[in-house]
Write a protein that holds these residues in place. Sequence first.
Motif, mmCIF file in Angstrom:
data_model
loop_
_atom_site.group_PDB
_atom_site.id
_atom_site.type_symbol
_atom_site.label_atom_id
_atom_site.label_comp_id
_atom_site.label_asym_id
_atom_site.label_seq_id
_atom_site.Cartn_x
_atom_site.Cartn_y
_atom_site.Cartn_z
ATOM 1 N N UNK A 231 0.805 -1.223 0.000
ATOM 2 C CA UNK A 231 0.000 0.000 0.000
ATOM 3 C C UNK A 231 0.841 1.278 0.000
ATOM 4 N N UNK A 232 2.139 1.161 0.143
ATOM 5 C CA UNK A 232 3.017 2.331 0.123
ATOM 6 C C UNK A 232 4.320 1.965 -0.573
ATOM 7 N N UNK A 233 5.098 2.977 -0.960
ATOM 8 C CA UNK A 233 6.392 2.718 -1.585
ATOM 9 C C UNK A 233 7.329 1.997 -0.627
ATOM 10 N N UNK A 234 7.268 2.350 0.637
ATOM 11 C CA UNK A 234 8.128 1.701 1.620
ATOM 12 C C UNK A 234 7.816 0.210 1.723
ATOM 13 N N UNK A 235 6.540 -0.139 1.757
ATOM 14 C CA UNK A 235 6.144 -1.549 1.834
ATOM 15 C C UNK A 235 6.476 -2.272 0.531
ATOM 16 N N UNK A 236 6.359 -1.576 -0.586
ATOM 17 C CA UNK A 236 6.737 -2.164 -1.878
ATOM 18 C C UNK A 236 8.228 -2.483 -1.889
ATOM 19 N N UNK A 237 9.031 -1.531 -1.443
ATOM 20 C CA UNK A 237 10.473 -1.736 -1.391
ATOM 21 C C UNK A 237 10.822 -2.941 -0.530
ATOM 22 N N UNK A 238 10.191 -3.058 0.623
ATOM 23 C CA UNK A 238 10.460 -4.198 1.502
ATOM 24 C C UNK A 238 10.077 -5.516 0.837
ATOM 25 N N UNK A 239 9.022 -5.517 0.033
ATOM 26 C CA UNK A 239 8.621 -6.729 -0.676
ATOM 27 C C UNK A 239 9.635 -7.092 -1.764
ATOM 28 N N UNK A 240 10.201 -6.095 -2.433
ATOM 29 C CA UNK A 240 11.236 -6.346 -3.445
ATOM 30 C C UNK A 240 12.458 -6.992 -2.815
ATOM 31 N N UNK A 241 12.789 -6.573 -1.591
ATOM 32 C CA UNK A 241 13.981 -7.084 -0.916
ATOM 33 C C UNK A 241 13.843 -8.561 -0.529
ATOM 34 N N UNK A 242 12.653 -9.123 -0.658
ATOM 35 C CA UNK A 242 12.510 -10.568 -0.459
ATOM 36 C C UNK A 242 13.170 -11.344 -1.599
ATOM 37 N N UNK A 243 13.395 -10.673 -2.741
ATOM 38 C CA UNK A 243 13.978 -11.326 -3.913
ATOM 39 C C UNK A 243 15.425 -10.914 -4.175
ATOM 40 N N UNK A 244 15.782 -9.690 -3.871
ATOM 41 C CA UNK A 244 17.112 -9.153 -4.167
ATOM 42 C C UNK A 244 17.728 -8.559 -2.917
ATOM 43 N N UNK A 245 19.036 -8.766 -2.728
ATOM 44 C CA UNK A 245 19.982 -9.481 -3.592
ATOM 45 C C UNK A 245 19.875 -10.986 -3.423
ATOM 46 N N UNK A 246 20.467 -11.701 -4.406
ATOM 47 C CA UNK A 246 20.580 -13.156 -4.328
ATOM 48 C C UNK A 246 21.986 -13.540 -4.776
#
Length: 263
Positions: free
Chosen positions: A226-241
């Motif tokens: 629902x926010x850019x901050x929460x979106x960013x945290x969701x992206x970090x579940x994938x990157x880095x690898x």
Amino acid sequence: MSKKALCIGINDYPGTQNDLSGCVNDANDWAAELTARGFTVDKLLDAAATKAAMVAAIGGLIDGAAKGDSLIFTYSGHGTWVPDRSGDEPDGRDEALCPHDLATKGALLDDDIHALFSRRKAGVRIVLISDSCHSGSVTRGSEEDIDPGVPRIRFMPPEAWMAKEDLPPAQLRAAIPRGGFTRAGGDLLLAGCLDTEYSYDTRFNGRPNGAFTFYALKALREAKPTSYEKWFNAIRAYLPSTRLPQTPQIFGTKTARRFKIFQ
């Protein structure tokens, strides 16, 4: 209130032998997502994305925006750097985007983007999403989507496009590269990697994409943040690898990070 976006994707870099594969797909994917969310979207792809065209398109959207308008700029392509001439960079380098005509017209500097963004009227919201640039290492994250035999970095070394007589001193070229466009301005920057890292051009299920773009859009669809901050945290579940050692970044005030996404 109007919502407008510009999506830039460049695979083709004539005169450099450093072509990419996933950047046009990235731009089309961002454009589709933004269109579905009510944005009027312009695209600059490959040969259309000259330096002059990028400056004109960015400037045109900013100059035409009024209080309450929302502007999104996405860029997928090579990042590079040039020696800092203004003395505002601690590492002696200006970060830059690489237009299609990089070899003949040069790079679009972070200083140039800052000057364009500074023309906005009060109350105009600007978000920049940059899937480009620089290298490092961390090991975590999911890799099940990545095809074998990839990825490739999205960094254009100066020696690949500058004339020999224009190249910076060897000691500056040997320094740790930087990226991320923290000086670009705007309310928010979402970047594909740390200042000391590269973003990667790779392939998922046979289709080329930037790793950051692919996972950013996947996180947006699946986590429904629902926010850019929460979106960013969701992206970090994938990157880095392990195979994609890039650490996404978010820059902006606490208030901006809590903006509703693409509003």
